[in-house]
Design an enzyme around this catalytic site. Structure first.
Site, PDB file in Angstrom:
ATOM      1  N   GLY A  40       0.831  -1.204   0.000  1.00 45.06           N
ATOM      2  CA  GLY A  40       0.000   0.000   0.000  1.00 45.06           C
ATOM      3  C   GLY A  40       0.866   1.255   0.000  1.00 45.06           C
ATOM      4  O   GLY A  40       1.768   1.395   0.833  1.00 45.06           O
TER       5      GLY A  40
ATOM      6  N   TYR B  48      -1.120   7.090   2.630  1.00 37.56           N
ATOM      7  CA  TYR B  48      -0.449   7.925   3.629  1.00 37.56           C
ATOM      8  C   TYR B  48       0.495   7.095   4.501  1.00 37.56           C
ATOM      9  O   TYR B  48       1.655   7.460   4.699  1.00 37.56           O
ATOM     10  CB  TYR B  48      -1.484   8.604   4.530  1.00 37.56           C
ATOM     11  CG  TYR B  48      -2.305   9.635   3.818  1.00 37.56           C
ATOM     12  CD1 TYR B  48      -1.832  10.932   3.649  1.00 37.56           C
ATOM     13  CD2 TYR B  48      -3.566   9.322   3.303  1.00 37.56           C
ATOM     14  CE1 TYR B  48      -2.584  11.893   2.990  1.00 37.56           C
ATOM     15  CE2 TYR B  48      -4.323  10.272   2.648  1.00 37.56           C
ATOM     16  CZ  TYR B  48      -3.834  11.559   2.494  1.00 37.56           C
ATOM     17  OH  TYR B  48      -4.575  12.499   1.837  1.00 37.56           O
TER      18      TYR B  48
ATOM     19  N   VAL C  55      -2.554  -6.853  -4.262  1.00 37.58           N
ATOM     20  CA  VAL C  55      -2.341  -7.894  -3.238  1.00 37.58           C
ATOM     21  C   VAL C  55      -3.587  -8.766  -3.166  1.00 37.58           C
ATOM     22  O   VAL C  55      -4.710  -8.253  -3.107  1.00 37.58           O
ATOM     23  CB  VAL C  55      -2.077  -7.244  -1.860  1.00 37.58           C
ATOM     24  CG1 VAL C  55      -1.956  -8.305  -0.769  1.00 37.58           C
ATOM     25  CG2 VAL C  55      -0.852  -6.355  -1.917  1.00 37.58           C
TER      26      VAL C  55
ATOM     27  N   GLU D 161     -18.083  17.023   3.107  1.00 37.11           N
ATOM     28  CA  GLU D 161     -17.062  17.652   2.253  1.00 37.11           C
ATOM     29  C   GLU D 161     -17.462  17.539   0.775  1.00 37.11           C
ATOM     30  O   GLU D 161     -17.260  18.464  -0.007  1.00 37.11           O
ATOM     31  CB  GLU D 161     -15.692  17.014   2.500  1.00 37.11           C
ATOM     32  CG  GLU D 161     -15.177  17.346   3.907  1.00 37.11           C
ATOM     33  CD  GLU D 161     -13.680  17.241   4.055  1.00 37.11           C
ATOM     34  OE1 GLU D 161     -13.093  16.301   3.489  1.00 37.11           O
ATOM     35  OE2 GLU D 161     -13.089  18.089   4.748  1.00 37.11           O
TER      36      GLU D 161
ATOM     37  N   ASP E 233      -5.585   2.725   8.033  1.00 42.51           N
ATOM     38  CA  ASP E 233      -6.989   2.365   8.249  1.00 42.51           C
ATOM     39  C   ASP E 233      -7.213   0.860   8.484  1.00 42.51           C
ATOM     40  O   ASP E 233      -8.324   0.456   8.839  1.00 42.51           O
ATOM     41  CB  ASP E 233      -7.836   2.822   7.054  1.00 42.51           C
ATOM     42  CG  ASP E 233      -8.161   4.311   7.125  1.00 42.51           C
ATOM     43  OD1 ASP E 233      -7.500   5.029   7.911  1.00 42.51           O
ATOM     44  OD2 ASP E 233      -9.070   4.759   6.408  1.00 42.51           O
TER      45      ASP E 233
ATOM     46  N   LYS F 285      -7.270  24.034   6.804  1.00 40.06           N
ATOM     47  CA  LYS F 285      -7.485  22.762   6.101  1.00 40.06           C
ATOM     48  C   LYS F 285      -6.404  22.574   5.024  1.00 40.06           C
ATOM     49  O   LYS F 285      -5.845  21.495   4.849  1.00 40.06           O
ATOM     50  CB  LYS F 285      -8.878  22.775   5.464  1.00 40.06           C
ATOM     51  CG  LYS F 285      -9.228  21.573   4.641  1.00 40.06           C
ATOM     52  CD  LYS F 285      -9.840  20.497   5.487  1.00 40.06           C
ATOM     53  CE  LYS F 285     -10.063  19.220   4.717  1.00 40.06           C
ATOM     54  NZ  LYS F 285     -10.465  18.133   5.584  1.00 40.06           N
TER      55      LYS F 285
HETATM   56  C1  LIG Z   1     -13.293  12.321   1.121  1.00 43.75           C
HETATM   57  C2  LIG Z   1     -12.431  11.992   2.310  1.00 43.75           C
HETATM   58  C3  LIG Z   1     -11.995  13.005   3.154  1.00 43.75           C
HETATM   59  C4  LIG Z   1     -11.158  12.712   4.233  1.00 43.75           C
HETATM   60  N1  LIG Z   1     -10.746  13.748   5.015  1.00 43.75           N
HETATM   61  C5  LIG Z   1      -9.840  13.515   5.995  1.00 43.75           C
HETATM   62  C6  LIG Z   1      -9.295  14.602   6.744  1.00 43.75           C
HETATM   63  O1  LIG Z   1      -9.678  15.756   6.551  1.00 43.75           O
HETATM   64  N2  LIG Z   1      -8.363  14.320   7.678  1.00 43.75           N
HETATM   65  C7  LIG Z   1      -7.893  13.052   7.906  1.00 43.75           C
HETATM   66  O2  LIG Z   1      -6.975  12.878   8.739  1.00 43.75           O
HETATM   67  N3  LIG Z   1      -8.419  11.996   7.248  1.00 43.75           N
HETATM   68  C8  LIG Z   1      -9.376  12.181   6.298  1.00 43.75           C
HETATM   69  N4  LIG Z   1      -9.896  11.125   5.587  1.00 43.75           N
HETATM   70  C9  LIG Z   1      -9.477   9.752   5.935  1.00 43.75           C
HETATM   71  C10 LIG Z   1      -8.131   9.406   5.315  1.00 43.75           C
HETATM   72  O3  LIG Z   1      -8.177   9.640   3.922  1.00 43.75           O
HETATM   73  C11 LIG Z   1      -7.756   7.935   5.577  1.00 43.75           C
HETATM   74  O4  LIG Z   1      -7.795   7.713   6.970  1.00 43.75           O
HETATM   75  C12 LIG Z   1      -6.364   7.647   5.027  1.00 43.75           C
HETATM   76  O5  LIG Z   1      -6.395   7.706   3.615  1.00 43.75           O
HETATM   77  C13 LIG Z   1      -5.845   6.279   5.471  1.00 43.75           C
HETATM   78  O6  LIG Z   1      -4.534   6.142   4.993  1.00 43.75           O
HETATM   79  P1  LIG Z   1      -3.978   4.711   4.619  1.00 43.75           P
HETATM   80  O7  LIG Z   1      -2.546   4.899   4.238  1.00 43.75           O
HETATM   81  O8  LIG Z   1      -4.301   3.725   5.671  1.00 43.75           O
HETATM   82  O9  LIG Z   1      -4.811   4.234   3.339  1.00 43.75           O
HETATM   83  P2  LIG Z   1      -5.026   4.846   1.888  1.00 43.75           P
HETATM   84  O10 LIG Z   1      -4.740   6.269   1.847  1.00 43.75           O
HETATM   85  O11 LIG Z   1      -6.372   4.358   1.495  1.00 43.75           O
HETATM   86  O12 LIG Z   1      -3.945   4.066   1.008  1.00 43.75           O
HETATM   87  C14 LIG Z   1      -4.038   2.685   0.756  1.00 43.75           C
HETATM   88  C15 LIG Z   1      -3.229   2.356  -0.475  1.00 43.75           C
HETATM   89  O13 LIG Z   1      -3.283   0.935  -0.693  1.00 43.75           O
HETATM   90  C16 LIG Z   1      -3.591   0.649  -2.058  1.00 43.75           C
HETATM   91  N5  LIG Z   1      -4.295  -0.631  -2.098  1.00 43.75           N
HETATM   92  C17 LIG Z   1      -5.500  -0.917  -1.574  1.00 43.75           C
HETATM   93  N6  LIG Z   1      -5.801  -2.208  -1.768  1.00 43.75           N
HETATM   94  C18 LIG Z   1      -4.763  -2.759  -2.454  1.00 43.75           C
HETATM   95  C19 LIG Z   1      -4.475  -4.061  -2.925  1.00 43.75           C
HETATM   96  N7  LIG Z   1      -5.294  -5.080  -2.726  1.00 43.75           N
HETATM   97  N8  LIG Z   1      -3.299  -4.256  -3.563  1.00 43.75           N
HETATM   98  C20 LIG Z   1      -2.410  -3.242  -3.757  1.00 43.75           C
HETATM   99  N9  LIG Z   1      -2.647  -1.981  -3.309  1.00 43.75           N
HETATM  100  C21 LIG Z   1      -3.798  -1.740  -2.663  1.00 43.75           C
HETATM  101  C22 LIG Z   1      -4.459   1.828  -2.482  1.00 43.75           C
HETATM  102  O14 LIG Z   1      -4.453   1.961  -3.883  1.00 43.75           O
HETATM  103  C23 LIG Z   1      -3.771   2.989  -1.752  1.00 43.75           C
HETATM  104  O15 LIG Z   1      -2.709   3.491  -2.524  1.00 43.75           O
HETATM  105  C24 LIG Z   1     -10.760  11.376   4.502  1.00 43.75           C
HETATM  106  C25 LIG Z   1     -11.208  10.341   3.662  1.00 43.75           C
HETATM  107  C26 LIG Z   1     -12.030  10.628   2.578  1.00 43.75           C
HETATM  108  C27 LIG Z   1     -12.490   9.507   1.672  1.00 43.75           C
END
Ligand SMILES: Cc1cc2nc3c(=O)[nH]c(=O)nc-3n(C[C@H](O)[C@H](O)[C@H](O)COP(=O)(O)OP(=O)(O)OC[C@H]3O[C@@H](n4cnc5c(N)ncnc54)[C@H](O)[C@@H]3O)c2cc1C
Length: 401
Positions: free
Chosen positions: A10, A13, A79, A167, A297, A374
């Site tokens: 992944g 973030y 994955v 949003e 997440d 923001k």
């Molecule tokens: C519209 C919106 C607004 C938001 N606003 C806020 C905010 O203001 N403040 C805040 O803190 N949070 C906010 N969030 C929440 C925040 O975006 C998530 O908590 C954050 O993206 C989690 O980060 P992560 O790295 O766990 O996952 P992600 O950012 O989802 O990254 C996961 C990565 O894994 C990849 N992936 C997924 N499945 C597979 C697979 N099977 N094989 C290979 N790759 C894969 C995806 O393509 C992605 O690149 C918001 C979310 C949304 C949808």
């Protein structure tokens, strides 16, 4: 002796932050990064793509721009499953890869809560593709209105009134005049309805702030149904319950933003989980698997103040990325791990470009100052995953953007 093999799954973030941190350390490791797409996207701005406010390129950049080829092998693939006892990962196209240490950071998926019709008719907003699909769908409905004059093509229901929903509505209402002009549809016949099961809106903020935000949206013509759980979706209807009675709204665009769960890879791989989130140890590893870090997440970390897990956010995901990299280093060097701790710096919810509400380091903000905050938070996040160069290249120091 061969190098220690670290695999990161992944490039969101959490994953990219962990990667950048590991790449900057003097460690005898080979890193493999696996991600579905060749780009990273800022999930916190997906609503801007879904509302048509910005192109996908605005909130994404090539992963190769942050990969140091000497240290990291990037594999663009999906994955399928993690075999946690065999220490292998199965990929869709590239077969099986093995690891000594794994950082699982596969992010979130839309949560349907088992409600009938959601998978078929609800439009989620969980990545670039689904967000573009929301925008394209709405535009097609406006075209169909012109062919049929059926007003349900001009009706949009946003399911849920959480952060993502608000949003999206905030940005969509700002984009509407442009859409009306482009598709030549009657503005007065467009209806945006937001349906929420809970009885209070934006409960993470003080009532004064949430009232301020919701009032702005009401003034822009949005209808809110609150305390009205959705029971079923069909192709053009949202059925909800109000005071024990089933009611419905006709809409050809049904946006599903009621909440998220972690990646289904977590459950498929046999980790103990709830809604695909693993309650991790204090070093961010999965219970019983000291070589597998689960962050972002897909993880859950308890907040001792509320006795509930912290809500999944980009803010915690970024901090976990650094902490997982540091604890991995500690394990390799045989030094003490540092338990992960988290204090939220606050939250800001956009109501569309220059309007927002938020609480930052104990201070309530609203209006333009909140919207600037923001943008500062977004730029800081981008700096953490992409660095200063990418942040500048994206023109992200403009607070009126
Ligand atoms: C519209 C919106 C607004 C938001 N606003 C806020 C905010 O203001 N403040 C805040 O803190 N949070 C906010 N969030 C929440 C925040 O975006 C998530 O908590 C954050 O993206 C989690 O980060 P992560 O790295 O766990 O996952 P992600 O950012 O989802 O990254 C996961 C990565 O894994 C990849 N992936 C997924 N499945 C597979 C697979 N099977 N094989 C290979 N790759 C894969 C995806 O393509 C992605 O690149 C918001 C979310 C949304 C949808």
């Amino acid at each position: 002796m061969s190098k220690t093999n670290v695999v990161i799954l992944g490039a969101g973030y959490a994953g990219l932050r962990a990667l950048r941190s590991l790449q900057s350390k003097r460690l005898d490791i080979d890193i493999t990064l696996v991600n579905k797409n060749e780009y990273h996207y800022e999930a916190t701005y997906l609503h801007e793509v879904a509302s048509g406010a910005h192109a996908a390129e605005r909130i994404s950049y090539p992963i190769k721009d942050v990969v140091t080829p000497k240290r990291t092998n990037f594999i663009q693939d999906t994955v399928v499953v993690v075999n946690k006892d065999e220490k292998t990962v199965e990929l869709e196209k590239n077969g099986t890869i093995s690891f000594d240490y794994l950082i699982l950071a596969l992010g979130f998926e839309s949560e349907s809560f088992g409600i009938k019709g959601v998978d078929e008719f609800g439009l989620p907003m969980v990545d670039i593709e689904t967000s573009k699909a929301v925008d394209e769908h709405l535009r097609k409905q406006f075209e169909k209105y012109n062919e049929t004059k059926d007003e349900s093509y001009l009706s949009i229901v946003v399911c849920g009134a959480g952060f993502t929903s608000i949003e999206y509505i905030g940005e969509l209402t700002l984009q509407m005049p442009k859409l009306v002009k482009q598709y030549n549809v009657p503005a007065e016949k467009i209806q945006i309805t937001c349906i929420e099961a809970m009885s209070n809106l934006l409960p993470m903020f003080d009532k004064e702030l949430s009232d301020y935000g919701i009032e702005i949206l009401k003034k822009r013509g949005v209808k809110f149904f609150v305390g009205t759980p959705i029971k079923e979706l069909t192709a053009d209807t949202v059925i909800y319950e109000e005071a024990g009675e089933l009611k419905s709204v006709k809409a050809k665009t049904i946006v599903w933003t009621t909440g998220v769960r972690g990646s289904s890879i977590v459950e498929r791989s046999g980790f103990e989980q709830r809604r695909n989130r693993v309650m991790v140890e204090n070093d961010l590893t999965a219970p019983g698997y000291p070589e597998i870090f689960i962050i972002g997440d897909c993880s859950a970390v308890m907040d001792s103040k509320t006795n509930r897990p912290f809500p999944p956010t980009a803010q915690i995901a970024l901090k976990q990325g650094v902490s997982a990299a540091n604890n991995l280093e500690a394990k390799l060097k045989g030094t003490a791990i540092k338990p992960f701790t988290f204090t939220s710096l606050g939250t800001v919810c956009s109501i569309g470009n220059t309007e927002a509400i938020g609480e930052v380091m104990g201070r309530n903000l609203k209006g333009y100052p909140a919207s600037v905050m923001k943008k500062i938070i977004g730029d800081r996040s981008l700096m953490m995953t992409g660095g200063v160069g990418i942040t500048a290249k994206k023109g992200r120091f403009d607070f009126f953007r």
